[in-house]
Scaffold this active site. Structure first.
Site, PDB file in Angstrom:
ATOM      1  N   ASN A 152     -75.913  35.804 -16.168  1.00 18.48           N
ATOM      2  CA  ASN A 152     -76.242  34.498 -15.592  1.00 18.48           C
ATOM      3  C   ASN A 152     -75.105  34.101 -14.666  1.00 18.48           C
ATOM      4  OD1 ASN A 152     -76.925  31.922 -14.931  1.00 18.48           O
ATOM      5  ND2 ASN A 152     -76.622  31.051 -16.982  1.00 18.48           N
ATOM      6  N   TRP A 153     -75.372  34.247 -13.377  1.00 15.50           N
ATOM      7  CA  TRP A 153     -74.319  33.969 -12.390  1.00 15.50           C
ATOM      8  C   TRP A 153     -74.101  32.481 -12.146  1.00 15.50           C
ATOM      9  CZ3 TRP A 153     -75.683  38.087  -8.068  1.00 15.50           C
ATOM     10  CH2 TRP A 153     -75.253  39.353  -8.511  1.00 15.50           C
ATOM     11  N   LYS A 154     -75.002  31.643 -12.666  1.00 11.84           N
ATOM     12  CA  LYS A 154     -74.879  30.193 -12.433  1.00 11.84           C
ATOM     13  C   LYS A 154     -74.745  29.953 -10.915  1.00 11.84           C
ATOM     14  CE  LYS A 154     -73.085  29.858 -17.071  1.00 11.84           C
ATOM     15  NZ  LYS A 154     -72.268  29.165 -18.056  1.00 11.84           N
TER      16      LYS A 154
ATOM     17  N   HIS B 282     -81.439  26.196 -19.955  1.00 12.38           N
ATOM     18  CA  HIS B 282     -79.993  26.427 -20.118  1.00 12.38           C
ATOM     19  C   HIS B 282     -79.312  25.080 -20.405  1.00 12.38           C
ATOM     20  CE1 HIS B 282     -75.829  27.413 -19.339  1.00 12.38           C
ATOM     21  NE2 HIS B 282     -76.167  28.670 -19.552  1.00 12.38           N
TER      22      HIS B 282
ATOM     23  N   GLU C  48     -76.696  23.814 -19.366  1.00 12.39           N
ATOM     24  CA  GLU C  48     -76.200  23.096 -18.181  1.00 12.39           C
ATOM     25  C   GLU C  48     -77.334  22.350 -17.493  1.00 12.39           C
ATOM     26  OE1 GLU C  48     -74.286  26.495 -16.452  1.00 12.39           O
ATOM     27  OE2 GLU C  48     -72.807  26.453 -18.065  1.00 12.39           O
TER      28      GLU C  48
ATOM     29  N   GLU D  22     -77.252  29.942 -27.384  1.00 16.71           N
ATOM     30  CA  GLU D  22     -75.966  29.658 -26.737  1.00 16.71           C
ATOM     31  C   GLU D  22     -75.391  28.368 -27.318  1.00 16.71           C
ATOM     32  OE1 GLU D  22     -75.823  31.892 -22.685  1.00 16.71           O
ATOM     33  OE2 GLU D  22     -76.446  29.824 -22.351  1.00 16.71           O
TER      34      GLU D  22
ATOM     35  N   GLY E  50     -68.299  28.929 -21.606  1.00 18.56           N
ATOM     36  CA  GLY E  50     -67.243  28.714 -20.620  1.00 18.56           C
ATOM     37  C   GLY E  50     -65.946  28.221 -21.233  1.00 18.56           C
TER      38      GLY E  50
ATOM     39  N   SER F  60     -69.091  32.840 -23.892  1.00 19.69           N
ATOM     40  CA  SER F  60     -67.801  33.548 -23.826  1.00 19.69           C
ATOM     41  C   SER F  60     -67.889  35.007 -24.276  1.00 19.69           C
ATOM     42  CB  SER F  60     -66.720  32.792 -24.615  1.00 19.69           C
ATOM     43  OG  SER F  60     -66.551  31.486 -24.087  1.00 19.69           O
TER      44      SER F  60
ATOM     45  N   GLY G 109     -72.098  34.712 -18.912  1.00 16.44           N
ATOM     46  CA  GLY G 109     -71.760  33.887 -17.750  1.00 16.44           C
ATOM     47  C   GLY G 109     -70.566  34.464 -17.017  1.00 16.44           C
ATOM     48  N   GLY G 110     -69.393  33.901 -17.250  1.00 12.26           N
ATOM     49  CA  GLY G 110     -68.181  34.268 -16.505  1.00 12.26           C
ATOM     50  C   GLY G 110     -67.934  35.762 -16.363  1.00 12.26           C
TER      51      GLY G 110
HETATM   52  P1  13P Z   1     -69.877  32.052 -20.414  1.00 16.56           P
HETATM   53  O1  13P Z   1     -70.136  33.502 -20.712  1.00 16.56           O
HETATM   54  O2  13P Z   1     -69.138  31.829 -19.135  1.00 16.56           O
HETATM   55  O3  13P Z   1     -69.309  31.324 -21.588  1.00 16.56           O
HETATM   56  O4  13P Z   1     -71.323  31.386 -20.145  1.00 16.56           O
HETATM   57  C1  13P Z   1     -72.331  31.595 -21.065  1.00 16.56           C
HETATM   58  C2  13P Z   1     -73.605  31.120 -20.486  1.00 16.56           C
HETATM   59  O5  13P Z   1     -73.822  29.943 -20.320  1.00 16.56           O
HETATM   60  C3  13P Z   1     -74.609  32.141 -20.087  1.00 16.56           C
HETATM   61  O6  13P Z   1     -75.818  31.544 -19.788  1.00 16.56           O
END
Ligand code: 13P
Length: 248
Positions: free
Chosen positions: A10-12, A95, A97, A167, A173, A211, A232-233
């Site tokens: 997930n590149w956001k 998600h 966010e 999640e 994050g 994470s 994510g990251g």
């Molecule tokens: P991180 O891996 O950056 O914690 O993000 C997780 C996430 O929200 C994937 O959708």
């Protein structure tokens, strides 16, 4: 039937179209031998680029959101038929966010999940509790309510077509990963809750997100109920993401 591992990036709101292209070119040789489902979720703008560059590979492509209606006066929104025409395979829905910053509600998810299925998109439905809820011992209640509400209009027979991403909001994050035991326990609970709803919980793929990195991925995904990761990251770097795919 064993559940095939599913690793999603997930590149956001990261990566322009040219950066996305560079990533795909770097990733493909590293995952050429994988038998897992590898999914990239770029911005809407980079969907076509990632789809075209990854044709013939293990990579499948997901959008990060969609509107529940097929078309209409909804300025700034994107619909399932628009995604399907591009050959998008899946869509991330709910998600945290989106829930936290953009007012995504369980009511709208109850419409989006069946709309995605009807259009032939695989929903990747995200659920998870806040830190306050976990500390107050309310994790299971929160997850049960989210499942109940978000899947309210899905026939139980179609639930195995959905991928669930657990999640915990406190792990996203933050660098603070759930322990493999915490993630396993909670995901086993989600599987049971699906069984209780009459769905074939054993065949639903349930991912952990929050994470995930190359150093913790193998231990998390070795748990019996964890079928993969939503990253994510660490998914922004092709070496790190390939290492996570390999760890599954
Ligand atoms: P991180 O891996 O950056 O914690 O993000 C997780 C996430 O929200 C994937 O959708």
């Amino acid at each position: 039937m064993p559940r095939r591992p599913y690793i999603a990036a997930n590149w956001k709101m990261h990566k322009t179209v040219s950066e996305a292209a560079e990533f795909v070119d770097a990733l493909l040789p590293k995952i050429a031998a994988t038998q897992h489902d590898v999914v990239i979720c770029p911005s809407f703008l980079a969907l076509s680029e990632v789809i075209e560059r990854s044709r013939g590979s293990a990579v499948r492509v997901a959008a990060q959101n969609m509107h529940e209606e097929e078309s209409g006066a909804f300025t700034g929104e994107v619909s399932a038929p628009m995604l399907v025409e591009l050959d998008v395979d899946a869509v991330v829905l709910g998600h945290s966010e989106r829930r936290q910053y953009f007012g995504e509600t369980d009511d709208s998810l109850a419409r989006k999940v069946p709309a995605a299925l009807a259009a032939g998109l695989e929903p990747i439905l995200c659920i998870g509790e806040s830190e306050e809820a976990r500390d107050a011992g309310q994790t299971e209640g929160v997850l049960e309510r989210q499942l109940q509400a978000d899947l309210a209009k899905v026939e139980p027979g179609r639930v195995p077509e959905i991928v669930i991403a657990y999640e915990p909001i406190w792990a996203i994050g933050t660098g603070r990963t759930a322990t493999p035991e915490q993630a396993q326990e909670t995901i086993a609970f989600i599987r049971d809750a699906l069984r209780e709803r009459g769905a074939a919980g054993d065949s639903v793929r349930i991912l952990y997100g929050g994470s995930v990195k190359p150093s913790n991925a193998a231990e998390l995904m070795a748990q019996p109920d964890i079928d993969g990761a939503l990253v994510g990251g660490a998914s922004l770097d092709p070496d790190d993401f390939a290492a996570i795919v390999e760890a599954a």
